[in-house]
Design a protein around this motif. Structure first.
Motif, PDB file in Angstrom:
ATOM      1  N   ALA A 130      -6.788  -3.046 -10.268  1.00 42.12           N
ATOM      2  CA  ALA A 130      -6.491  -4.065  -9.646  1.00 42.12           C
ATOM      3  C   ALA A 130      -7.507  -5.049  -9.144  1.00 42.12           C
ATOM      4  CB  ALA A 130      -5.632  -3.704  -8.492  1.00 42.12           C
ATOM      5  N   VAL A 131      -8.727  -4.472  -8.829  1.00 40.21           N
ATOM      6  CA  VAL A 131     -10.140  -4.948  -8.281  1.00 40.21           C
ATOM      7  C   VAL A 131     -10.784  -5.664  -9.626  1.00 40.21           C
ATOM      8  CG1 VAL A 131     -12.364  -4.642  -7.393  1.00 40.21           C
ATOM      9  CG2 VAL A 131     -10.245  -3.303  -6.293  1.00 40.21           C
TER      10      VAL A 131
ATOM     11  N   ALA B 193       0.764  -1.096   0.203  1.00 35.68           N
ATOM     12  CA  ALA B 193      -0.060  -0.072  -0.152  1.00 35.68           C
ATOM     13  C   ALA B 193       0.683   1.252   0.052  1.00 35.68           C
ATOM     14  CB  ALA B 193      -1.102  -0.073   1.161  1.00 35.68           C
ATOM     15  N   MET B 194       1.858   1.041   0.775  1.00 33.35           N
ATOM     16  CA  MET B 194       3.006   2.478   0.831  1.00 33.35           C
ATOM     17  C   MET B 194       3.422   2.656  -0.258  1.00 33.35           C
ATOM     18  SD  MET B 194       4.578   1.878   4.622  1.00 33.35           S
ATOM     19  CE  MET B 194       5.733   3.247   4.396  1.00 33.35           C
ATOM     20  N   GLU B 195       4.094   1.480  -1.114  1.00 35.24           N
ATOM     21  CA  GLU B 195       4.558   1.524  -2.463  1.00 35.24           C
ATOM     22  C   GLU B 195       3.601   2.182  -3.584  1.00 35.24           C
ATOM     23  OE1 GLU B 195       5.925  -2.241  -3.499  1.00 35.24           O
ATOM     24  OE2 GLU B 195       7.410  -2.385  -1.905  1.00 35.24           O
ATOM     25  N   ALA B 196       2.375   1.674  -3.459  1.00 37.68           N
ATOM     26  CA  ALA B 196       1.413   2.172  -4.426  1.00 37.68           C
ATOM     27  C   ALA B 196       1.129   3.620  -4.040  1.00 37.68           C
ATOM     28  CB  ALA B 196      -0.004   1.529  -4.303  1.00 37.68           C
TER      29      ALA B 196
ATOM     30  N   ALA C 200      -3.888  -8.557 -11.414  1.00 40.78           N
ATOM     31  CA  ALA C 200      -3.092  -7.179 -11.441  1.00 40.78           C
ATOM     32  C   ALA C 200      -3.027  -6.534 -10.109  1.00 40.78           C
ATOM     33  CB  ALA C 200      -4.206  -6.300 -12.347  1.00 40.78           C
ATOM     34  N   LYS C 201      -1.704  -5.791  -9.996  1.00 40.75           N
ATOM     35  CA  LYS C 201      -1.631  -5.156  -8.901  1.00 40.75           C
ATOM     36  C   LYS C 201      -1.466  -3.617  -9.164  1.00 40.75           C
ATOM     37  CE  LYS C 201       1.499  -9.029  -7.210  1.00 40.75           C
ATOM     38  NZ  LYS C 201       2.880  -9.347  -6.548  1.00 40.75           N
ATOM     39  N   THR C 202      -2.161  -2.968  -7.990  1.00 46.09           N
ATOM     40  CA  THR C 202      -2.089  -1.571  -7.974  1.00 46.09           C
ATOM     41  C   THR C 202      -0.692  -0.954  -8.303  1.00 46.09           C
ATOM     42  OG1 THR C 202      -3.753  -1.576  -6.399  1.00 46.09           O
ATOM     43  CG2 THR C 202      -2.612   0.484  -6.875  1.00 46.09           C
ATOM     44  N   GLU C 203       0.361  -1.304  -7.689  1.00 50.00           N
ATOM     45  CA  GLU C 203       1.423  -0.845  -7.820  1.00 50.00           C
ATOM     46  C   GLU C 203       2.210  -1.012  -9.270  1.00 50.00           C
ATOM     47  OE1 GLU C 203       2.256  -4.405  -4.897  1.00 50.00           O
ATOM     48  OE2 GLU C 203       0.662  -2.937  -5.404  1.00 50.00           O
TER      49      GLU C 203
END
Length: 202
Positions: free
Chosen positions: A63-64, A28-31, A69-72
């Motif tokens: 991502a959802v 979450a922090m990376e995103a 898929a990933k947000t970041e």
């Protein structure tokens, strides 16, 4: 002994939960950080920029909506596209496409963004639907031959630069180059050799 074993299992389970929570927090922090960097990168002089929270929310929606898929990763793909083209508006539109094609090909959205940026800059394709159709066409050519989309994502930019004025702009010119790339690949041991051979020939 039974109690010690039970205690060990509880401790292991707790550790796994803590580790999983820590990974989620880091992700979450990376995103969030990626969204901040993208907001700054995409800002145009004299114009209001896009808020990091908006960019983050859009990537989270991808991502959802796209399993795997990933947000970041989506943000990294958009950021790569913007780094090359300077076009945050089109980059935002490409977010879901990068996520979908990334999952399909197994390539990072950041790598695929290089291909899309090449199509925009060298192929003069700036319409989202045409971009999607072009990349899907390249992927279909690969399924029928031996140079698949995930390889093109890495090799095609170099070939497009070499063929910039040869096949003309638009989807037709790009797919003509794609077909030629497929034929060249059949005569080479690796896709890297095919890319070099075709670039030299062009």
């Amino acid at each position: 002994a039974t109690r010690r074993a039970a205690s060990l299992l509880v401790a292991m389970g707790t550790g796994a939960l803590v580790g999983g929570a820590g990974a989620a927090v880091r992700s979450a922090m990376e995103a969030r950080d990626a969204a901040i960097r993208l907001s700054v990168k995409g800002a145009q002089p004299g114009l209001p920029g896009v808020a990091p929270a908006t960019l983050l929310r859009e990537a989270q929606a991808v991502a959802v909506g796209v399993p795997g898929a990933k947000t970041e990763d989506v943000l990294a793909g958009i950021s790569k596209f913007v780094s090359i083209t300077g076009n945050l508006g089109l980059g935002r539109q490409l977010g879901r496409t990068l996520g979908e094609f990334g999952v399909t090909t197994g390539r990072a959205p950041e790598e695929l963004a290089q291909l899309f940026a090449t199509l925009v800059q060298q192929g003069d394709i700036t319409n989202l639907d045409e971009l999607r159709q072009t990349v899907m066409g390249l992927g279909l050519q690969g399924k029928k031959s031996s140079l698949e989309l995930e390889e093109l994502a890495v090799k095609f930019p170099r070939m497009m630069v070499a063929a910039k004025d040869l096949f003309g702009p638009g989807r037709g010119g790009v797919l003509t180059l794609g077909a030629l790339a497929q034929k060249t690949r059949q005569g080479q041991e690796t896709s890297a050799q095919a890319a070099v051979a075709l670039s030299n020939a062009l």
